[in-house]
Write an enzyme that holds these catalytic residues in place. Structure first.
Site, PDB file in Angstrom:
ATOM      1  N   ARG A 186       0.663  -1.116  -0.136  1.00 21.47           N
ATOM      2  CA  ARG A 186       0.018   0.167  -0.093  1.00 21.47           C
ATOM      3  C   ARG A 186       0.858   1.268  -0.134  1.00 21.47           C
ATOM      4  NH1 ARG A 186      -2.171  -3.714  -1.228  1.00 21.47           N
ATOM      5  NH2 ARG A 186      -3.798  -4.821  -0.153  1.00 21.47           N
ATOM      6  N   SER A 246     -10.537  -1.716   4.316  1.00 26.98           N
ATOM      7  CA  SER A 246      -9.795  -1.986   5.666  1.00 26.98           C
ATOM      8  C   SER A 246      -9.126  -0.701   5.895  1.00 26.98           C
ATOM      9  CB  SER A 246      -8.456  -2.657   5.227  1.00 26.98           C
ATOM     10  OG  SER A 246      -9.065  -4.147   4.894  1.00 26.98           O
ATOM     11  N   GLU A 316      -4.559   2.682   6.747  1.00 29.64           N
ATOM     12  CA  GLU A 316      -4.242   2.640   5.433  1.00 29.64           C
ATOM     13  C   GLU A 316      -5.147   3.639   4.751  1.00 29.64           C
ATOM     14  OE1 GLU A 316      -5.149  -1.528   3.717  1.00 29.64           O
ATOM     15  OE2 GLU A 316      -6.025  -0.375   2.004  1.00 29.64           O
TER      16      GLU A 316
HETATM   17  C1  LIG Z   1     -15.825  -1.651   0.427  1.00 28.51           C
HETATM   18  C2  LIG Z   1     -14.068  -1.315  -0.018  1.00 28.51           C
HETATM   19  C3  LIG Z   1     -13.264  -2.661  -0.083  1.00 28.51           C
HETATM   20  C4  LIG Z   1     -11.912  -2.236  -0.228  1.00 28.51           C
HETATM   21  N1  LIG Z   1     -11.041  -3.378  -0.595  1.00 28.51           N
HETATM   22  C5  LIG Z   1      -9.908  -3.046  -0.879  1.00 28.51           C
HETATM   23  C6  LIG Z   1      -8.825  -4.217  -1.175  1.00 28.51           C
HETATM   24  O1  LIG Z   1      -9.315  -5.224  -1.041  1.00 28.51           O
HETATM   25  N2  LIG Z   1      -7.758  -3.860  -1.608  1.00 28.51           N
HETATM   26  C7  LIG Z   1      -7.022  -2.633  -1.339  1.00 28.51           C
HETATM   27  O2  LIG Z   1      -5.821  -2.363  -1.712  1.00 28.51           O
HETATM   28  N3  LIG Z   1      -7.897  -1.392  -0.973  1.00 28.51           N
HETATM   29  C8  LIG Z   1      -9.212  -1.827  -1.004  1.00 28.51           C
HETATM   30  N4  LIG Z   1      -9.963  -0.575  -0.560  1.00 28.51           N
HETATM   31  C9  LIG Z   1      -9.511   0.731  -0.533  1.00 28.51           C
HETATM   32  C10 LIG Z   1      -9.751   1.316  -2.095  1.00 28.51           C
HETATM   33  O3  LIG Z   1     -10.745   0.857  -2.743  1.00 28.51           O
HETATM   34  C11 LIG Z   1      -8.278   1.433  -2.791  1.00 28.51           C
HETATM   35  O4  LIG Z   1      -7.343   2.071  -2.162  1.00 28.51           O
HETATM   36  C12 LIG Z   1      -8.578   2.034  -4.329  1.00 28.51           C
HETATM   37  O5  LIG Z   1      -7.423   1.927  -5.067  1.00 28.51           O
HETATM   38  C13 LIG Z   1      -8.637   3.795  -3.963  1.00 28.51           C
HETATM   39  O6  LIG Z   1      -9.038   4.229  -5.378  1.00 28.51           O
HETATM   40  P1  LIG Z   1      -9.865   5.497  -5.269  1.00 28.51           P
HETATM   41  O7  LIG Z   1      -9.860   6.173  -6.571  1.00 28.51           O
HETATM   42  O8  LIG Z   1     -11.184   5.698  -4.547  1.00 28.51           O
HETATM   43  O9  LIG Z   1      -8.598   6.499  -4.476  1.00 28.51           O
HETATM   44  P2  LIG Z   1      -9.019   7.584  -3.363  1.00 28.51           P
HETATM   45  O10 LIG Z   1      -9.716   7.091  -2.225  1.00 28.51           O
HETATM   46  O11 LIG Z   1      -9.844   8.873  -4.279  1.00 28.51           O
HETATM   47  O12 LIG Z   1      -7.653   8.268  -3.090  1.00 28.51           O
HETATM   48  C14 LIG Z   1      -6.771   7.553  -2.487  1.00 28.51           C
HETATM   49  C15 LIG Z   1      -5.179   8.108  -2.580  1.00 28.51           C
HETATM   50  O13 LIG Z   1      -4.813   8.269  -4.074  1.00 28.51           O
HETATM   51  C16 LIG Z   1      -4.413   9.535  -4.379  1.00 28.51           C
HETATM   52  N5  LIG Z   1      -5.049   9.615  -5.730  1.00 28.51           N
HETATM   53  C17 LIG Z   1      -6.196   9.293  -6.483  1.00 28.51           C
HETATM   54  N6  LIG Z   1      -6.258   9.365  -7.685  1.00 28.51           N
HETATM   55  C18 LIG Z   1      -4.985   9.757  -8.083  1.00 28.51           C
HETATM   56  C19 LIG Z   1      -4.299  10.192  -9.161  1.00 28.51           C
HETATM   57  N7  LIG Z   1      -4.803  10.070 -10.515  1.00 28.51           N
HETATM   58  N8  LIG Z   1      -3.042  10.734  -9.116  1.00 28.51           N
HETATM   59  C20 LIG Z   1      -2.485  10.563  -8.089  1.00 28.51           C
HETATM   60  N9  LIG Z   1      -3.178  10.543  -6.819  1.00 28.51           N
HETATM   61  C21 LIG Z   1      -4.202   9.822  -6.984  1.00 28.51           C
HETATM   62  C22 LIG Z   1      -5.384  10.260  -3.473  1.00 28.51           C
HETATM   63  O14 LIG Z   1      -4.835  11.680  -3.536  1.00 28.51           O
HETATM   64  C23 LIG Z   1      -5.387   9.451  -2.307  1.00 28.51           C
HETATM   65  O15 LIG Z   1      -3.833   9.904  -1.569  1.00 28.51           O
HETATM   66  C24 LIG Z   1     -11.411  -0.819  -0.316  1.00 28.51           C
HETATM   67  C25 LIG Z   1     -12.459   0.226  -0.266  1.00 28.51           C
HETATM   68  C26 LIG Z   1     -13.861  -0.244   0.026  1.00 28.51           C
HETATM   69  C27 LIG Z   1     -14.833   1.106   0.297  1.00 28.51           C
END
Ligand SMILES: Cc1cc2nc3c(=O)[nH]c(=O)nc-3n(C[C@H](O)[C@H](O)[C@H](O)COP(=O)(O)OP(=O)(O)OC[C@H]3O[C@@H](n4cnc5c(N)ncnc54)[C@H](O)[C@@H]3O)c2cc1C
Length: 320
Positions: A186, A246, A316
């Protein structure tokens, strides 16, 4: 944000497809359905728009943060003084035209940083491209997943990453090969030339697009593999309730959920934030929880687990 800064941003974006918004509640931009306000928020549709916008922010000395689907962020109730950027339009497309061959018969595919993971994975399945099936069911965008090095069930998105196209705070486009990234659990850091020259972390760069190495496969087999991965996730996580997945990273050799459950914290609440009774590493918003409720609960969990097991849990979730 002062009046002059607002006017500069409003002027630059006047004829863009999306209107610049000011003083926006981040509640509906976070899967936790909680959070403070951002001074500004904009949807950006093209690479040149993104470059111009970052130059303007730089000139106005405003900070920014890119958000994807908000599935791993929480903005504190103090709020964010800068601009939240969402990537849309061209920046959320998968590019089939970019599919080109790399060594070993793999294909190179480019996906926009704003592309939803779900859309990207269905595109891969339809094209018969294998390698990222383990990501099925993880919410979020390609940019967010790369930034978090998201993964599940033994795989991480970084395993298939070939390179990134990023834009820095001065509006310059930078190509980042996989070799200049250190990807761990992560976590993503720049190393080599980019790490040295720029002396910055990934939060100072926008991931405009990412290229992945994928393996030609059979559509039906890829689909069934995705279904299998999805089935393995089901029943182990709370569904139909606001969360960020998580909440804590797993400490080396252990699971955060196991420690929290063993500390007797399942079902423990602070306001309307609760440690999920289904999976102890999920903090869920059962109603109208504030960011402060969630963060107070986070601290209570950290303190209790530390007192009982001498393990310091690290969130995380990105707290902004
Ligand atoms: C129900 C649920 C289940 C999940 N299961 C998992 C799992 O199994 N494994 C896992 O790893 N994660 C999991 N997650 C967490 C999440 O889905 C991941 O971390 C996902 O990759 C975040 O993507 P996002 O676009 O929503 O990012 P955001 O939450 O919008 O942003 C996360 C971070 O990324 C940065 N960011 C976003 N887009 C960009 C970009 N284009 N350029 C630079 N920085 C950027 C943001 O500034 C922030 O720091 C889960 C979340 C939920 C709600």
């Amino acid at each position: 944000m002062n009046k002059q800064q607002r006017e500069s941003l409003a002027k630059l974006t006047k004829n863009w497809p999306s209107t610049m918004q000011f003083d926006v509640s981040m509640t509906s931009y976070s899967s936790l359905r909680a959070g403070g306000r951002a001074a500004g928020l904009i949807d950006i549709h093209t690479l040149p728009e993104l470059q111009d916008f970052l130059v303007c922010l730089h000139e106005q000395q405003l900070v920014f943060r890119v958000i994807g689907r908000g599935s791993n962020i929480l903005v504190t109730d103090k709020g964010f003084p800068g601009v939240m950027i969402q990537l849309k339009g061209e920046l959320e497309q998968v590019c089939p035209v970019e599919a080109e061959k790399v060594e070993g018969g793999e294909l190179l595919v480019k996906a926009g940083g704003g592309c939803s993971l779900g859309k990207f994975l269905s595109w891969c399945t339809k094209q018969g491209l294998s390698g990222l099936e383990f990501m099925t069911g993880i919410p979020g965008s390609v940019g967010g997943a790369v930034r978090m090095n998201a993964g599940a069930l033994g795989g991480e998105i970084g395993d298939r990453l070939h390179s990134l196209e990023c834009v820095d705070a001065c509006g310059s486009v930078i190509q980042v090969p996989r070799a200049e990234l250190r990807l761990s659990y992560r976590k993503v850091e720049f190393i080599g030339r980019i790490g040295r020259d720029r002396e910055r972390d990934i939060d100072a760069l926008v991931v405009a697009s990412a290229r992945f190495r994928l393996i030609p496969g059979v559509q039906e087999e890829i689909r069934s593999c995705c279904t299998g991965f999805l089935a393995r996730r089901k029943g182990k996580q709370p569904t139909g309730v606001a969360s960020a997945g998580s909440f804590f990273k797993n400490p080396t050799g252990d699971a955060a959920g196991r420690l929290i459950e063993a500390a007797g914290l399942k079902g423990h609440c602070c306001g309307e934030a609760m440690v999920s009774p289904v999976h102890a590493n999920f903090i869920v918003n059962t109603g109208k929880s504030t960011a402060t409720d969630i963060l107070t609960l986070m601290q209570q969990v950290q303190e209790t687990v530390f007192q009982k097991f001498a393990v310091r849990l690290e969130p995380e979730v990105e707290i902004i």
